[in-house]
Design a protein around this motif. Sequence first.
Motif, PDB file in Angstrom:
ATOM      1  N   GLU A  90      94.996  57.919  49.907  1.00 21.72           N
ATOM      2  CA  GLU A  90      94.302  59.078  49.345  1.00 21.72           C
ATOM      3  C   GLU A  90      95.255  60.228  49.014  1.00 21.72           C
ATOM      4  OE1 GLU A  90      91.234  59.164  52.509  1.00 21.72           O
ATOM      5  OE2 GLU A  90      89.826  58.786  50.856  1.00 21.72           O
ATOM      6  N   ALA A  91      96.507  59.990  49.203  1.00 19.98           N
ATOM      7  CA  ALA A  91      97.495  60.982  48.782  1.00 19.98           C
ATOM      8  C   ALA A  91      97.428  61.134  47.269  1.00 19.98           C
ATOM      9  CB  ALA A  91      98.890  60.538  49.203  1.00 19.98           C
ATOM     10  N   ALA A  92      97.321  62.373  46.829  1.00 15.61           N
ATOM     11  CA  ALA A  92      97.140  62.630  45.401  1.00 15.61           C
ATOM     12  C   ALA A  92      97.175  64.133  45.178  1.00 15.61           C
ATOM     13  CB  ALA A  92      95.803  62.072  44.917  1.00 15.61           C
ATOM     14  N   VAL A  93      97.155  64.505  43.921  1.00 17.60           N
ATOM     15  CA  VAL A  93      96.885  65.895  43.577  1.00 17.60           C
ATOM     16  C   VAL A  93      95.378  66.019  43.410  1.00 17.60           C
ATOM     17  CG1 VAL A  93      97.249  67.761  41.939  1.00 17.60           C
ATOM     18  CG2 VAL A  93      99.107  66.169  42.451  1.00 17.60           C
ATOM     19  N   TYR A  94      94.805  66.980  44.113  1.00 13.42           N
ATOM     20  CA  TYR A  94      93.369  67.195  44.077  1.00 13.42           C
ATOM     21  C   TYR A  94      93.072  68.399  43.190  1.00 13.42           C
ATOM     22  CZ  TYR A  94      92.496  63.741  47.682  1.00 13.42           C
ATOM     23  OH  TYR A  94      92.381  62.548  48.381  1.00 13.42           O
ATOM     24  N   TYR A  95      92.140  68.186  42.271  1.00 10.59           N
ATOM     25  CA  TYR A  95      91.792  69.200  41.283  1.00 10.59           C
ATOM     26  C   TYR A  95      90.344  69.647  41.449  1.00 10.59           C
ATOM     27  CZ  TYR A  95      95.945  67.509  38.794  1.00 10.59           C
ATOM     28  OH  TYR A  95      97.226  67.147  38.447  1.00 10.59           O
ATOM     29  N   CYS A  96      90.154  70.909  41.229  1.00  7.34           N
ATOM     30  CA  CYS A  96      88.818  71.492  41.201  1.00  7.34           C
ATOM     31  C   CYS A  96      88.341  71.531  39.750  1.00  7.34           C
ATOM     32  CB  CYS A  96      88.900  72.901  41.782  1.00  7.34           C
ATOM     33  SG  CYS A  96      87.368  73.817  41.811  1.00  7.34           S
ATOM     34  N   ASP A  97      87.062  71.292  39.566  1.00  5.57           N
ATOM     35  CA  ASP A  97      86.471  71.269  38.229  1.00  5.57           C
ATOM     36  C   ASP A  97      85.181  72.078  38.243  1.00  5.57           C
ATOM     37  OD1 ASP A  97      84.057  69.419  36.854  1.00  5.57           O
ATOM     38  OD2 ASP A  97      85.733  69.885  35.523  1.00  5.57           O
ATOM     39  N   ALA A  98      85.006  72.854  37.187  1.00  7.00           N
ATOM     40  CA  ALA A  98      83.750  73.590  37.000  1.00  7.00           C
ATOM     41  C   ALA A  98      83.214  73.246  35.624  1.00  7.00           C
ATOM     42  CB  ALA A  98      83.977  75.093  37.120  1.00  7.00           C
ATOM     43  N   ALA A  99      81.937  72.955  35.559  1.00  7.83           N
ATOM     44  CA  ALA A  99      81.357  72.503  34.299  1.00  7.83           C
ATOM     45  C   ALA A  99      80.073  73.236  33.983  1.00  7.83           C
ATOM     46  CB  ALA A  99      81.098  71.001  34.364  1.00  7.83           C
ATOM     47  N   PHE A 100      79.912  73.529  32.693  1.00  8.88           N
ATOM     48  CA  PHE A 100      78.674  74.134  32.206  1.00  8.88           C
ATOM     49  C   PHE A 100      78.496  73.716  30.757  1.00  8.88           C
ATOM     50  CE2 PHE A 100      75.163  76.984  32.301  1.00  8.88           C
ATOM     51  CZ  PHE A 100      75.061  77.487  31.005  1.00  8.88           C
ATOM     52  N   GLY A 101      77.349  73.167  30.446  1.00 10.35           N
ATOM     53  CA  GLY A 101      77.061  72.789  29.070  1.00 10.35           C
ATOM     54  C   GLY A 101      78.044  71.776  28.513  1.00 10.35           C
ATOM     55  N   GLY A 102      78.566  70.906  29.379  1.00  4.71           N
ATOM     56  CA  GLY A 102      79.501  69.896  28.914  1.00  4.71           C
ATOM     57  C   GLY A 102      80.927  70.366  28.768  1.00  4.71           C
ATOM     58  N   VAL A 103      81.189  71.619  29.027  1.00  6.99           N
ATOM     59  CA  VAL A 103      82.545  72.156  28.962  1.00  6.99           C
ATOM     60  C   VAL A 103      83.105  72.255  30.373  1.00  6.99           C
ATOM     61  CG1 VAL A 103      83.979  74.120  28.282  1.00  6.99           C
ATOM     62  CG2 VAL A 103      81.994  73.461  26.889  1.00  6.99           C
ATOM     63  N   HIS A 104      84.319  71.732  30.552  1.00  6.73           N
ATOM     64  CA  HIS A 104      84.948  71.697  31.866  1.00  6.73           C
ATOM     65  C   HIS A 104      86.149  72.625  31.925  1.00  6.73           C
ATOM     66  CE1 HIS A 104      82.898  68.048  33.556  1.00  6.73           C
ATOM     67  NE2 HIS A 104      82.591  67.923  32.279  1.00  6.73           N
ATOM     68  N   ALA A 105      86.340  73.187  33.092  1.00  3.47           N
ATOM     69  CA  ALA A 105      87.557  73.947  33.386  1.00  3.47           C
ATOM     70  C   ALA A 105      88.198  73.341  34.625  1.00  3.47           C
ATOM     71  CB  ALA A 105      87.233  75.417  33.629  1.00  3.47           C
ATOM     72  N   TRP A 106      89.527  73.318  34.627  1.00  4.70           N
ATOM     73  CA  TRP A 106      90.270  72.692  35.709  1.00  4.70           C
ATOM     74  C   TRP A 106      91.238  73.686  36.335  1.00  4.70           C
ATOM     75  CZ3 TRP A 106      89.135  67.662  36.870  1.00  4.70           C
ATOM     76  CH2 TRP A 106      88.455  66.930  35.902  1.00  4.70           C
ATOM     77  N   GLY A 107      91.487  73.477  37.618  1.00  3.16           N
ATOM     78  CA  GLY A 107      92.580  74.184  38.243  1.00  3.16           C
ATOM     79  C   GLY A 107      93.862  73.394  38.076  1.00  3.16           C
ATOM     80  N   ARG A 108      94.945  73.903  38.658  1.00  2.17           N
ATOM     81  CA  ARG A 108      96.239  73.232  38.550  1.00  2.17           C
ATOM     82  C   ARG A 108      96.451  72.186  39.629  1.00  2.17           C
ATOM     83  NH1 ARG A 108     100.742  77.701  36.634  1.00  2.17           N
ATOM     84  NH2 ARG A 108      99.721  78.256  34.676  1.00  2.17           N
ATOM     85  N   GLY A 109      95.580  72.178  40.606  1.00  2.00           N
ATOM     86  CA  GLY A 109      95.645  71.139  41.627  1.00  2.00           C
ATOM     87  C   GLY A 109      96.391  71.564  42.877  1.00  2.00           C
ATOM     88  N   THR A 110      96.136  70.832  43.936  1.00  2.00           N
ATOM     89  CA  THR A 110      96.842  71.025  45.200  1.00  2.00           C
ATOM     90  C   THR A 110      97.216  69.644  45.736  1.00  2.00           C
ATOM     91  OG1 THR A 110      96.734  72.065  47.388  1.00  2.00           O
ATOM     92  CG2 THR A 110      94.695  71.081  46.580  1.00  2.00           C
ATOM     93  N   GLN A 111      98.445  69.526  46.185  1.00  2.00           N
ATOM     94  CA  GLN A 111      98.973  68.235  46.608  1.00  2.00           C
ATOM     95  C   GLN A 111      98.513  67.904  48.025  1.00  2.00           C
ATOM     96  OE1 GLN A 111     101.239  65.937  44.891  1.00  2.00           O
ATOM     97  NE2 GLN A 111     100.498  64.676  46.598  1.00  2.00           N
ATOM     98  N   VAL A 112      98.018  66.692  48.182  1.00  2.00           N
ATOM     99  CA  VAL A 112      97.676  66.174  49.510  1.00  2.00           C
ATOM    100  C   VAL A 112      98.568  64.960  49.764  1.00  2.00           C
ATOM    101  CG1 VAL A 112      95.901  65.041  50.892  1.00  2.00           C
ATOM    102  CG2 VAL A 112      95.314  67.014  49.458  1.00  2.00           C
ATOM    103  N   THR A 113      99.272  64.993  50.864  1.00  2.00           N
ATOM    104  CA  THR A 113     100.135  63.887  51.258  1.00  2.00           C
ATOM    105  C   THR A 113      99.666  63.374  52.610  1.00  2.00           C
ATOM    106  OG1 THR A 113     101.992  64.888  50.077  1.00  2.00           O
ATOM    107  CG2 THR A 113     102.512  63.170  51.676  1.00  2.00           C
ATOM    108  N   VAL A 114      99.495  62.073  52.719  1.00  2.00           N
ATOM    109  CA  VAL A 114      99.007  61.469  53.955  1.00  2.00           C
ATOM    110  C   VAL A 114     100.059  60.483  54.451  1.00  2.00           C
ATOM    111  CG1 VAL A 114      97.125  60.248  55.077  1.00  2.00           C
ATOM    112  CG2 VAL A 114      96.648  61.688  53.084  1.00  2.00           C
ATOM    113  N   SER A 115     100.603  60.756  55.594  1.00  2.00           N
ATOM    114  CA  SER A 115     101.635  59.874  56.148  1.00  2.00           C
ATOM    115  C   SER A 115     100.981  58.802  57.029  1.00  2.00           C
ATOM    116  CB  SER A 115     102.628  60.682  56.973  1.00  2.00           C
ATOM    117  OG  SER A 115     101.985  61.277  58.084  1.00  2.00           O
ATOM    118  N   SER A 116     101.572  57.627  56.961  1.00  2.00           N
ATOM    119  CA  SER A 116     101.019  56.508  57.753  1.00  2.00           C
ATOM    120  C   SER A 116     101.661  56.416  59.123  1.00  2.00           C
ATOM    121  CB  SER A 116     101.217  55.203  56.991  1.00  2.00           C
ATOM    122  OG  SER A 116     102.590  55.014  56.695  1.00  2.00           O
TER     123      SER A 116
END
Length: 117
Positions: free
Chosen positions: A91-117
């Motif tokens: 599940e390590a990935a860049v996680y992005y927030c999304d906001a949507a209205f009327g089919g139009v989306h806006a995105w953030g730049r993301g935040t990195q999540v790293t999961v060590s085994s």
Amino acid sequence: QVQLVESGGGLVQAGGSLRLSCAASGNTIPINLMGLAWYRQAPGKQRELVASIARGGSTGYADSVKGRFTIYRDNAKKMVYLQMNSLEPEEAAVYYCDAAFGGVHAWGRGTQVTVSS
């Protein structure tokens, strides 16, 4: 338009927890009218929907995270959160927030999540 800024990512051991936050600002449409969601994108993979929360509060989750992740929103603070428990290395990935209205989306730049085994 709305600007989204994610935070809360970092390094966590497998089985650990993180809470991601997303702050909205500059919105010309009230945040309570928007659908909000979290996506993630791992290197070499497509962006995938992790969790969503409709303006009425109903939630949806990818099958892989059901029972472990929780999305919730605070419209008064213009925030959306993703509580992630029992994280797995894949599940390590860049996680992005999304906001949507009327089919139009806006995105953030993301935040990195790293999961060590």
